[in-house]
Scaffold this motif. Sequence first.
Motif, short mmCIF file in Angstrom:
data_model
loop_
_atom_site.label_atom_id
_atom_site.label_comp_id
_atom_site.label_asym_id
_atom_site.label_seq_id
_atom_site.Cartn_x
_atom_site.Cartn_y
_atom_site.Cartn_z
N ASP A 53 0.85 -1.18 0.00
CA ASP A 53 0.00 0.00 0.00
C ASP A 53 0.88 1.24 0.00
O ASP A 53 2.03 1.20 0.45
N THR A 54 0.35 2.35 -0.52
CA THR A 54 1.07 3.62 -0.50
C THR A 54 0.11 4.74 -0.12
O THR A 54 -1.11 4.61 -0.25
N VAL A 67 -1.12 6.68 6.48
CA VAL A 67 -1.55 5.34 6.09
C VAL A 67 -2.83 4.99 6.82
O VAL A 67 -2.91 5.14 8.04
#
Length: 68
Positions: A53-54, A67
């Motif tokens: 994930d980014t 995040v």
Amino acid sequence: MALLDGSTLRLRPWGDIPKAFPPHRPGNCKKPPYWCVARVVGLFALATGALLDTAMGPLQASEQTSVP
């Protein structure tokens, strides 16, 4: 298990970039701000090194809150 890694990027203020990432003036610099600064965070799998994930946000956003 995953590894959270963050970085800071300087972006040229082209197009609509300054709307999302405001220009930043470092320290006591007297010149007008030019570079837009963005924080980027990636979540990597420890076993494979795959990017899971980014998230990207302005300089004012903390890496811990970027995040979901």
